[in-house]
Design a protein around this motif. Sequence first.
Motif, PDB file in Angstrom:
ATOM      1  N   VAL A   1       0.856  -1.201   0.000  1.00 26.72           N
ATOM      2  CA  VAL A   1       0.000   0.000   0.000  1.00 26.72           C
ATOM      3  C   VAL A   1       0.886   1.243   0.000  1.00 26.72           C
ATOM      4  CG1 VAL A   1      -1.865   1.235   1.190  1.00 26.72           C
ATOM      5  CG2 VAL A   1      -1.796  -1.246   1.271  1.00 26.72           C
ATOM      6  N   TYR A   2       1.929   1.211   0.807  1.00 25.56           N
ATOM      7  CA  TYR A   2       2.833   2.360   0.920  1.00 25.56           C
ATOM      8  C   TYR A   2       3.477   2.698  -0.438  1.00 25.56           C
ATOM      9  CZ  TYR A   2       7.136   4.864   2.129  1.00 25.56           C
ATOM     10  OH  TYR A   2       8.155   5.772   2.156  1.00 25.56           O
ATOM     11  N   LYS A   3       3.893   1.627  -1.158  1.00 28.77           N
ATOM     12  CA  LYS A   3       4.608   1.850  -2.423  1.00 28.77           C
ATOM     13  C   LYS A   3       3.655   2.135  -3.587  1.00 28.77           C
ATOM     14  CE  LYS A   3       9.096   1.244  -1.830  1.00 28.77           C
ATOM     15  NZ  LYS A   3       9.914   2.432  -1.921  1.00 28.77           N
ATOM     16  N   LYS A   4       2.559   1.353  -3.658  1.00 24.63           N
ATOM     17  CA  LYS A   4       1.707   1.399  -4.863  1.00 24.63           C
ATOM     18  C   LYS A   4       0.543   2.369  -4.762  1.00 24.63           C
ATOM     19  CE  LYS A   4       3.618  -2.163  -6.949  1.00 24.63           C
ATOM     20  NZ  LYS A   4       4.066  -2.280  -8.316  1.00 24.63           N
ATOM     21  N   TYR A   5       0.077   2.541  -3.504  1.00 29.82           N
ATOM     22  CA  TYR A   5      -1.117   3.380  -3.343  1.00 29.82           C
ATOM     23  C   TYR A   5      -0.876   4.442  -2.271  1.00 29.82           C
ATOM     24  CZ  TYR A   5      -3.134  -0.496  -5.956  1.00 29.82           C
ATOM     25  OH  TYR A   5      -3.376  -1.440  -6.911  1.00 29.82           O
ATOM     26  N   PRO A   6       0.040   5.364  -2.524  1.00 24.75           N
ATOM     27  CA  PRO A   6       0.382   6.339  -1.478  1.00 24.75           C
ATOM     28  C   PRO A   6      -0.822   7.155  -1.003  1.00 24.75           C
ATOM     29  CG  PRO A   6       1.508   6.837  -3.574  1.00 24.75           C
ATOM     30  CD  PRO A   6       0.841   5.509  -3.735  1.00 24.75           C
ATOM     31  N   ASN A   7      -1.791   7.358  -1.897  1.00 23.70           N
ATOM     32  CA  ASN A   7      -2.965   8.139  -1.473  1.00 23.70           C
ATOM     33  C   ASN A   7      -3.855   7.357  -0.514  1.00 23.70           C
ATOM     34  OD1 ASN A   7      -2.226  10.420  -2.803  1.00 23.70           O
ATOM     35  ND2 ASN A   7      -3.261   9.817  -4.720  1.00 23.70           N
ATOM     36  N   VAL A   8      -3.952   6.050  -0.761  1.00 17.44           N
ATOM     37  CA  VAL A   8      -4.698   5.202   0.174  1.00 17.44           C
ATOM     38  C   VAL A   8      -3.946   5.178   1.502  1.00 17.44           C
ATOM     39  CG1 VAL A   8      -5.500   2.838   0.633  1.00 17.44           C
ATOM     40  CG2 VAL A   8      -5.607   3.771  -1.690  1.00 17.44           C
ATOM     41  N   PHE A   9      -2.637   5.029   1.419  1.00 19.79           N
ATOM     42  CA  PHE A   9      -1.816   4.930   2.634  1.00 19.79           C
ATOM     43  C   PHE A   9      -2.023   6.138   3.545  1.00 19.79           C
ATOM     44  CE2 PHE A   9       2.251   4.700   5.032  1.00 19.79           C
ATOM     45  CZ  PHE A   9       2.118   3.403   5.498  1.00 19.79           C
ATOM     46  N   LYS A  10      -2.079   7.302   2.914  1.00 24.43           N
ATOM     47  CA  LYS A  10      -2.228   8.541   3.701  1.00 24.43           C
ATOM     48  C   LYS A  10      -3.554   8.573   4.474  1.00 24.43           C
ATOM     49  CE  LYS A  10       0.473  11.503   0.773  1.00 24.43           C
ATOM     50  NZ  LYS A  10       0.193  11.883  -0.607  1.00 24.43           N
ATOM     51  N   LYS A  11      -4.554   7.875   3.917  1.00 24.98           N
ATOM     52  CA  LYS A  11      -5.872   7.924   4.568  1.00 24.98           C
ATOM     53  C   LYS A  11      -6.092   6.811   5.595  1.00 24.98           C
ATOM     54  CE  LYS A  11      -8.087  10.399   0.847  1.00 24.98           C
ATOM     55  NZ  LYS A  11      -8.428  10.148  -0.520  1.00 24.98           N
ATOM     56  N   ILE A  12      -5.111   5.940   5.727  1.00 25.09           N
ATOM     57  CA  ILE A  12      -5.231   4.856   6.715  1.00 25.09           C
ATOM     58  C   ILE A  12      -5.179   5.472   8.114  1.00 25.09           C
ATOM     59  CG2 ILE A  12      -4.038   2.822   7.645  1.00 25.09           C
ATOM     60  CD1 ILE A  12      -5.206   2.119   4.970  1.00 25.09           C
ATOM     61  N   ARG A  13      -6.092   4.998   8.987  1.00 25.19           N
ATOM     62  CA  ARG A  13      -6.112   5.557  10.351  1.00 25.19           C
ATOM     63  C   ARG A  13      -5.189   4.823  11.295  1.00 25.19           C
ATOM     64  NH1 ARG A  13     -12.422   7.032  10.878  1.00 25.19           N
ATOM     65  NH2 ARG A  13     -12.196   6.885  13.112  1.00 25.19           N
ATOM     66  N   GLY A  14      -4.869   3.587  10.971  1.00 29.73           N
ATOM     67  CA  GLY A  14      -3.966   2.860  11.859  1.00 29.73           C
ATOM     68  C   GLY A  14      -3.538   1.540  11.256  1.00 29.73           C
ATOM     69  N   ILE A  15      -2.313   1.145  11.614  1.00 34.76           N
ATOM     70  CA  ILE A  15      -1.787  -0.149  11.164  1.00 34.76           C
ATOM     71  C   ILE A  15      -1.530  -0.989  12.416  1.00 34.76           C
ATOM     72  CG2 ILE A  15       0.173  -1.312  10.060  1.00 34.76           C
ATOM     73  CD1 ILE A  15       0.727   1.360   8.585  1.00 34.76           C
ATOM     74  N   VAL A  16      -1.979  -2.231  12.363  1.00 32.79           N
ATOM     75  CA  VAL A  16      -1.651  -3.146  13.459  1.00 32.79           C
ATOM     76  C   VAL A  16      -0.757  -4.235  12.859  1.00 32.79           C
ATOM     77  CG1 VAL A  16      -2.587  -4.828  15.089  1.00 32.79           C
ATOM     78  CG2 VAL A  16      -3.775  -2.646  14.712  1.00 32.79           C
ATOM     79  N   GLU A  17       0.417  -4.409  13.435  1.00 26.62           N
ATOM     80  CA  GLU A  17       1.395  -5.351  12.872  1.00 26.62           C
ATOM     81  C   GLU A  17       1.789  -6.366  13.925  1.00 26.62           C
ATOM     82  OE1 GLU A  17       3.068  -6.049   9.797  1.00 26.62           O
ATOM     83  OE2 GLU A  17       3.820  -7.627  11.109  1.00 26.62           O
ATOM     84  N   GLU A  18       1.845  -7.634  13.488  1.00 27.35           N
ATOM     85  CA  GLU A  18       2.085  -8.657  14.506  1.00 27.35           C
ATOM     86  C   GLU A  18       3.447  -9.331  14.450  1.00 27.35           C
ATOM     87  OE1 GLU A  18      -0.618 -12.264  14.162  1.00 27.35           O
ATOM     88  OE2 GLU A  18       1.255 -12.914  15.052  1.00 27.35           O
ATOM     89  N   SER A  19       4.211  -9.168  13.381  1.00 31.22           N
ATOM     90  CA  SER A  19       5.444  -9.958  13.285  1.00 31.22           C
ATOM     91  C   SER A  19       6.688  -9.134  13.603  1.00 31.22           C
ATOM     92  CB  SER A  19       5.590 -10.497  11.858  1.00 31.22           C
ATOM     93  OG  SER A  19       5.953  -9.421  11.023  1.00 31.22           O
ATOM     94  N   VAL A  20       7.761  -9.842  13.937  1.00 30.94           N
ATOM     95  CA  VAL A  20       9.050  -9.188  14.199  1.00 30.94           C
ATOM     96  C   VAL A  20       9.493  -8.406  12.963  1.00 30.94           C
ATOM     97  CG1 VAL A  20      11.500  -9.608  14.738  1.00 30.94           C
ATOM     98  CG2 VAL A  20       9.748 -11.087  15.714  1.00 30.94           C
ATOM     99  N   THR A  21       9.412  -9.075  11.809  1.00 29.12           N
ATOM    100  CA  THR A  21       9.876  -8.444  10.570  1.00 29.12           C
ATOM    101  C   THR A  21       9.053  -7.203  10.237  1.00 29.12           C
ATOM    102  OG1 THR A  21      10.170 -10.698   9.823  1.00 29.12           O
ATOM    103  CG2 THR A  21      10.494  -8.996   8.170  1.00 29.12           C
ATOM    104  N   GLY A  22       7.720  -7.350  10.325  1.00 25.09           N
ATOM    105  CA  GLY A  22       6.843  -6.231   9.982  1.00 25.09           C
ATOM    106  C   GLY A  22       7.068  -5.045  10.905  1.00 25.09           C
ATOM    107  N   VAL A  23       7.249  -5.343  12.187  1.00 25.72           N
ATOM    108  CA  VAL A  23       7.481  -4.278  13.162  1.00 25.72           C
ATOM    109  C   VAL A  23       8.813  -3.573  12.851  1.00 25.72           C
ATOM    110  CG1 VAL A  23       8.084  -3.918  15.582  1.00 25.72           C
ATOM    111  CG2 VAL A  23       6.047  -5.232  14.992  1.00 25.72           C
ATOM    112  N   HIS A  24       9.803  -4.367  12.520  1.00 28.14           N
ATOM    113  CA  HIS A  24      11.113  -3.814  12.174  1.00 28.14           C
ATOM    114  C   HIS A  24      10.989  -2.841  10.985  1.00 28.14           C
ATOM    115  CE1 HIS A  24      15.418  -3.644  11.767  1.00 28.14           C
ATOM    116  NE2 HIS A  24      15.342  -4.044  10.513  1.00 28.14           N
TER     117      HIS A  24
END
Length: 449
Positions: A156-179
């Motif tokens: 989403v960050y790379k392909k849809y920057p406009n969608v990304f900007k409108k996201i209210r929150g991200i919940v991430e569960e993995s070590v890699t994703g958090v990193h």
Amino acid sequence: MEISSELFCVVSPYLSKSRPALDVTKGTDNVASAHLAQILCSFTDMSALISLRKRAQGEKPLAGAKIVGCTHITAQTAVLIETLCALGAQCRWSACNIYSTQNEVAAALAEAGVAVFAWKGESEDDFWWCIDRCVNMDGWQANMILDDGGDLTHWVYKKYPNVFKKIRGIVEESVTGVHRLYQLSKAGKLCVPAMNVNDSVTKQKFDNLYCCRESILDGLKRTTDVMFGGKQVVVCGYGEVGKGCCAALKALGAIVYITEIDPICALQACMDGFRVVKLNEVIRQVDVVITCTGNKNVVTREHLDRMKNSCIVCNMGHSNTEIDVTSLRTPELTWERVRSQVDHVIWPDGKRVVLLAEGRLLNLSCSTVPTFVLSITATTQALALIELYNAPEGRYKQDVYLLPKKMDEYVASLHLPSFDAHLTELTDDQAKYLGLNKNGPFKPNYYRY
Ligand code: NAD
């Protein structure tokens, strides 16, 4: 992060004032419609989510939330998705792993009206296509992300920057994703608040200590049929995972040795009745070698050369780095696949070493994760979504946050009724004496459980 006192008002209606009631026999209509025995089975050990669902259902705290998710698609995930929908959210889902989708679960979700793009055995291209189908859809724009591994967030960050900007929150569960999220934040490119649920205390304890305490034996038994009573086992690393593995093996009557680099963990191992050794000191005599260090090259080719015939070698720690498996791919050694996930590596003199899951995580490759562990994770994710979605402007900045301690405690409290556990309540006098709010949080953030 300092937590302000009003932080909890958003989820406070769902935070425990009295003990949550356990009732998995009612309120299952949504899921029952999926006609999935497997999903219904998950219910018995996911009562906390059902309890959360019932408490919050009237108020629909996720009304208007459009959650795009990318996680393993299993029966337990289905219970989570159903819960999010019951709380008012719309969901679209893809899989975070090309092999882990349970097709019958994906089908049941689709039948129940949830847009799911996933199947077992996707190609790399399919994988990204599925993620894209979740995001790129006319008239439906996600406003929340639930991710496991960071691939969806990255897409989403790379392909849809406009969608990304409108996201209210991200919940991430993995070590890699958090990193990845911390990296984005450090570079000043994270324009959305994110919650790192991987490091919440309850989830970590269950993933690392309690899950491994059960799944080490499950993985070893399913692959080897060996009896562990009286066997000599060396466990490398006495952290959370190591402690779980050792406790389980000791209970079976195995003679357990520990290797450690950290004197505190080494002393803990001594106090728990284990011999702390260097790997070289026991490598010729042990029947089983288990790595749980999070480190690399803990078991080297030299160690493997010195092991005795039929020694079992496996990894419970970091992905595939702990055992130097590559060093075993040399012409003088023969590999024989004896069953799925079990290789015999044979030396020229006939010695065999039994290598499990080619040095990848034994329990994830050869056993299943108990539903109760997944229930802890799913409840944590649901609460994090509710909090981020409802938080008033300014409470969370464009940064990565840990799940607030109070919610961590709430996740645990929702699981207590399964054990008919009765918490003691502080008296006013005791609360004052300890300087605590009677309803928690009960520990400072720096407390080590
Ligand atoms: P931890 O930091 O609590 O424990 C690791 C221990 O290994 C530490 O005490 C450290 O001092 C020790 N260590 C490091 N290098 C060593 C070496 N060369 N020799 C001996 N000891 C060494 O971490 P943890 O929570 O126990 O997790 C360990 C690993 O397991 C991590 O990579 C984690 O991602 C992974 N993990 C696996 C599972 C699973 O299901 N298999 C679950 C959770 C975590």
